[in-house]
Design a protein around this motif. Structure first.
Motif, mmCIF file in Angstrom:
data_model
loop_
_atom_site.group_PDB
_atom_site.id
_atom_site.type_symbol
_atom_site.label_atom_id
_atom_site.label_comp_id
_atom_site.label_asym_id
_atom_site.label_seq_id
_atom_site.Cartn_x
_atom_site.Cartn_y
_atom_site.Cartn_z
ATOM 1 N N ALA A 199 0.829 -1.197 0.000
ATOM 2 C CA ALA A 199 0.000 0.000 0.000
ATOM 3 C C ALA A 199 0.869 1.254 0.000
ATOM 4 O O ALA A 199 0.507 2.273 0.563
ATOM 5 N N GLY A 200 2.037 1.150 -0.651
ATOM 6 C CA GLY A 200 2.883 2.332 -0.854
ATOM 7 C C GLY A 200 2.399 3.071 -2.101
ATOM 8 O O GLY A 200 1.212 3.007 -2.455
ATOM 9 N N GLY A 201 3.306 3.745 -2.784
ATOM 10 C CA GLY A 201 2.928 4.534 -3.958
ATOM 11 C C GLY A 201 2.287 3.686 -5.047
ATOM 12 O O GLY A 201 1.195 4.013 -5.545
ATOM 13 N N ALA A 202 2.939 2.597 -5.432
ATOM 14 C CA ALA A 202 2.422 1.752 -6.522
ATOM 15 C C ALA A 202 1.107 1.086 -6.112
ATOM 16 O O ALA A 202 0.129 1.097 -6.864
ATOM 17 N N ASN A 244 -0.929 -5.390 4.170
ATOM 18 C CA ASN A 244 0.337 -4.661 4.349
ATOM 19 C C ASN A 244 0.903 -5.000 5.708
ATOM 20 O O ASN A 244 0.164 -5.337 6.635
ATOM 21 N N GLN A 245 2.235 -4.927 5.818
ATOM 22 C CA GLN A 245 2.815 -5.072 7.149
ATOM 23 C C GLN A 245 2.570 -3.762 7.906
ATOM 24 O O GLN A 245 2.273 -2.731 7.311
ATOM 25 N N ASP A 262 3.848 -1.067 8.918
ATOM 26 C CA ASP A 262 4.940 -0.107 8.820
ATOM 27 C C ASP A 262 4.384 1.260 8.444
ATOM 28 O O ASP A 262 3.184 1.518 8.583
ATOM 29 N N THR A 308 4.713 -4.630 -3.584
ATOM 30 C CA THR A 308 5.734 -4.232 -2.591
ATOM 31 C C THR A 308 7.108 -4.272 -3.272
ATOM 32 O O THR A 308 7.239 -4.714 -4.407
ATOM 33 N N VAL A 341 9.237 -6.282 -2.333
ATOM 34 C CA VAL A 341 9.720 -7.655 -2.115
ATOM 35 C C VAL A 341 9.787 -8.395 -3.452
ATOM 36 O O VAL A 341 8.817 -8.431 -4.196
ATOM 37 N N MET A 399 12.374 -7.577 -5.381
ATOM 38 C CA MET A 399 13.316 -6.684 -6.059
ATOM 39 C C MET A 399 14.546 -6.507 -5.180
ATOM 40 O O MET A 399 14.450 -6.601 -3.953
ATOM 41 N N VAL A 426 4.433 -6.357 -9.476
ATOM 42 C CA VAL A 426 4.688 -4.981 -9.907
ATOM 43 C C VAL A 426 6.195 -4.721 -10.062
ATOM 44 O O VAL A 426 6.616 -4.042 -10.993
ATOM 45 N N TYR A 439 9.958 -5.299 -11.359
ATOM 46 C CA TYR A 439 10.391 -5.940 -12.615
ATOM 47 C C TYR A 439 11.906 -6.060 -12.740
ATOM 48 O O TYR A 439 12.429 -6.238 -13.837
ATOM 49 N N GLY A 490 6.125 -6.792 -13.969
ATOM 50 C CA GLY A 490 5.778 -5.375 -13.857
ATOM 51 C C GLY A 490 6.080 -4.519 -15.081
ATOM 52 O O GLY A 490 5.790 -3.319 -15.081
ATOM 53 N N MET A 548 2.948 -2.711 -16.613
ATOM 54 C CA MET A 548 2.529 -1.497 -15.905
ATOM 55 C C MET A 548 3.447 -0.339 -16.282
ATOM 56 O O MET A 548 2.997 0.786 -16.534
ATOM 57 N N MET A 549 4.749 -0.623 -16.342
ATOM 58 C CA MET A 549 5.735 0.411 -16.675
ATOM 59 C C MET A 549 5.465 0.979 -18.078
ATOM 60 O O MET A 549 5.403 2.188 -18.285
HETATM 61 P P1 NAD Z 1 6.909 2.368 -1.498
HETATM 62 O O1 NAD Z 1 8.182 2.554 -0.751
HETATM 63 O O2 NAD Z 1 5.982 3.519 -1.660
HETATM 64 O O3 NAD Z 1 6.074 1.166 -0.808
HETATM 65 C C1 NAD Z 1 6.724 -0.034 -0.475
HETATM 66 C C2 NAD Z 1 5.681 -1.069 -0.088
HETATM 67 O O4 NAD Z 1 6.371 -2.318 0.138
HETATM 68 C C3 NAD Z 1 4.914 -0.752 1.178
HETATM 69 O O5 NAD Z 1 3.588 -1.256 1.068
HETATM 70 C C4 NAD Z 1 5.678 -1.556 2.241
HETATM 71 O O6 NAD Z 1 4.874 -1.877 3.367
HETATM 72 C C5 NAD Z 1 6.041 -2.796 1.433
HETATM 73 N N1 NAD Z 1 7.205 -3.531 1.966
HETATM 74 C C6 NAD Z 1 8.467 -3.083 2.079
HETATM 75 N N2 NAD Z 1 9.263 -4.036 2.590
HETATM 76 C C7 NAD Z 1 8.469 -5.111 2.820
HETATM 77 C C8 NAD Z 1 8.689 -6.426 3.350
HETATM 78 N N3 NAD Z 1 9.908 -6.812 3.740
HETATM 79 N N4 NAD Z 1 7.637 -7.276 3.418
HETATM 80 C C9 NAD Z 1 6.404 -6.888 3.014
HETATM 81 N N5 NAD Z 1 6.123 -5.666 2.508
HETATM 82 C C10 NAD Z 1 7.156 -4.798 2.422
HETATM 83 O O7 NAD Z 1 7.323 1.788 -2.917
HETATM 84 P P2 NAD Z 1 6.466 1.809 -4.281
HETATM 85 O O8 NAD Z 1 6.796 3.034 -5.046
HETATM 86 O O9 NAD Z 1 5.048 1.514 -3.967
HETATM 87 O O10 NAD Z 1 7.120 0.585 -5.076
HETATM 88 C C11 NAD Z 1 6.848 -0.759 -4.723
HETATM 89 C C12 NAD Z 1 7.411 -1.689 -5.801
HETATM 90 O O11 NAD Z 1 6.760 -1.433 -7.040
HETATM 91 C C13 NAD Z 1 8.891 -1.486 -6.073
HETATM 92 O O12 NAD Z 1 9.470 -2.739 -6.345
HETATM 93 C C14 NAD Z 1 8.910 -0.616 -7.318
HETATM 94 O O13 NAD Z 1 10.077 -0.789 -8.088
HETATM 95 C C15 NAD Z 1 7.722 -1.173 -8.055
HETATM 96 N N6 NAD Z 1 7.093 -0.227 -9.000
HETATM 97 C C16 NAD Z 1 6.845 -0.683 -10.250
HETATM 98 C C17 NAD Z 1 6.194 0.124 -11.150
HETATM 99 C C18 NAD Z 1 5.907 -0.382 -12.533
HETATM 100 O O14 NAD Z 1 5.605 0.425 -13.432
HETATM 101 N N7 NAD Z 1 5.937 -1.677 -12.743
HETATM 102 C C19 NAD Z 1 5.818 1.445 -10.791
HETATM 103 C C20 NAD Z 1 6.076 1.867 -9.480
HETATM 104 C C21 NAD Z 1 6.732 1.019 -8.590
#
Ligand code: NAD
Length: 292
Positions: free
Chosen positions: A134-137, A157-158, A160, A206, A208, A210, A234, A236, A257, A260-261
């Motif tokens: 539940a971060g940005g993506a 989500n964990q 955090d 998440t 995880v 990557m 998500v 990649y 992913g 999506m990109m």
């Molecule tokens: P973010 O930092 O905003 O959120 C990270 C998320 O991962 C949070 O929900 C966090 O709770 C979770 N997380 C972190 N460590 C964890 C663990 N050990 N166990 C369980 N959950 C854990 O990051 P984001 O921008 O949301 O990006 C998340 C992933 O998506 C990344 O791998 C990023 O590269 C990828 N991403 C891909 C695209 C795409 O176009 N395919 C676009 C954006 C982000």
């Protein structure tokens, strides 16, 4: 390039820090050249304390628009004139469109995710999905899925820093869309199994899978996957994650992913030009395969 750039060429930016590693300039410029749009797309190192001035520059230089990435996605909205419904609900912007000085902020990550499903004949509309992250993506995906007509979303989500954002997203989805969302602690593995068993689609949004978490999986083992479940990652990089390897072994259709990109870039391209990227050409030129 010497032939392509003229006095009429308009500028589109990418404002983030760090940003030199980005593949977006290559992707966008290839698509502009292929379809004959007189735009040039350049990356600019813009940090949080510079984004306000950078938005002023979009107006001053009469740029067509910009992409925005970290750390500016949640900061830039306050300097714009208008936000799309998804950008407002997400509290984040990744694309700015400049229409004669009127700046609108959009978020195309969720649109890109939904379009990549469609491109791969996956139809989640009116169905249930389970998503971890539940971060940005994750937020962008959840909001767009709810706006597009997904019936039910189970979010894990964990506990955090993303937890509060997840609570906020659930409240917004349930009060402002016809979708029903529920939030669970990722530590509740019985619940995770139950919700996955009841879903059409499972998404890992998440970090995880990557680097540096490439040896981990948000799903503990193969027994959580049934063959009918569609599984999307998500992250990649690397393309093949531990989770997706498990899902494939269990007989699931999976997707990485890259879709999506590609489609988040295409959705931004469409906002600036009025038509989507030449997707098949882009897949070929960028060597993109996400339906494995
Ligand atoms: P973010 O930092 O905003 O959120 C990270 C998320 O991962 C949070 O929900 C966090 O709770 C979770 N997380 C972190 N460590 C964890 C663990 N050990 N166990 C369980 N959950 C854990 O990051 P984001 O921008 O949301 O990006 C998340 C992933 O998506 C990344 O791998 C990023 O590269 C990828 N991403 C891909 C695209 C795409 O176009 N395919 C676009 C954006 C982000």
């Amino acid at each position: 390039m010497a032939e392509r750039i003229t006095g009429h060429t308009e500028l589109i930016g990418l404002m983030a820090y760090p940003i030199r590693h980005s593949s977006s300039p290559a992707m966008q410029n290839e698509a502009f050249a292929k379809l004959g749009y007189d735009y040039a797309y350049l990356a600019f190192e813009v940090g949080a304390d510079e984004i306000e001035d950078a938005v002023k520059a979009i107006r001053t230089l009469k740029m067509r628009g910009s992409n925005v990435s970290m750390p500016n996605k949640t900061l830039v909205g306050q300097y714009l004139d208008e936000l799309s419904p998804a950008a407002r609900l997400c509290g984040a912007v990744n694309t700015i469109v400049n229409d004669n000085g009127h700046l609108t902020g959009h978020i195309t990550d969720g649109i890109g995710f939904m379009q990549s499903l469609k491109d791969n004949d996956i139809d989640v509309i009116g169905k249930k999905m389970t998503i971890v992250g539940a971060g940005g993506a994750g937020t962008a995906i959840q909001i767009q899925a709810a706006l597009d007509g997904v019936k039910e979303i189970a979010i894990f989500n964990q506990k955090d820093e993303a937890w509060a954002r997840a609570e906020d997203t659930v409240q917004k989805i349930n009060s402002q869309t016809s979708c029903h969302a529920t939030l669970y602690d990722l530590a509740d593995l019985d619940k995770l199994r139950e919700e996955m068993n009841d879903s059409y689609l499972f998404v890992n949004a998440t970090g995880v899978g990557m680097k540096p978490l490439e040896d981990l999986s948000v799903v503990p083992d193969e027994s959580y996957f049934r063959p009918e479940l569609i599984v999307v990652d998500v992250p990649y990089s690397p393309l093949e994650t531990k989770m997706r390897a498990m899902a494939k072994k269990a007989g699931c259709k999976t997707m990485n992913g890259l879709g999506m990109m590609l489609f988040q870039g295409s959705a931004a391209f469409e906002l600036w030009t009025g038509e989507p990227m030449p997707i098949e050409h882009m897949k070929e030129i960028l060597n993109i395969r996400y339906d494995d």
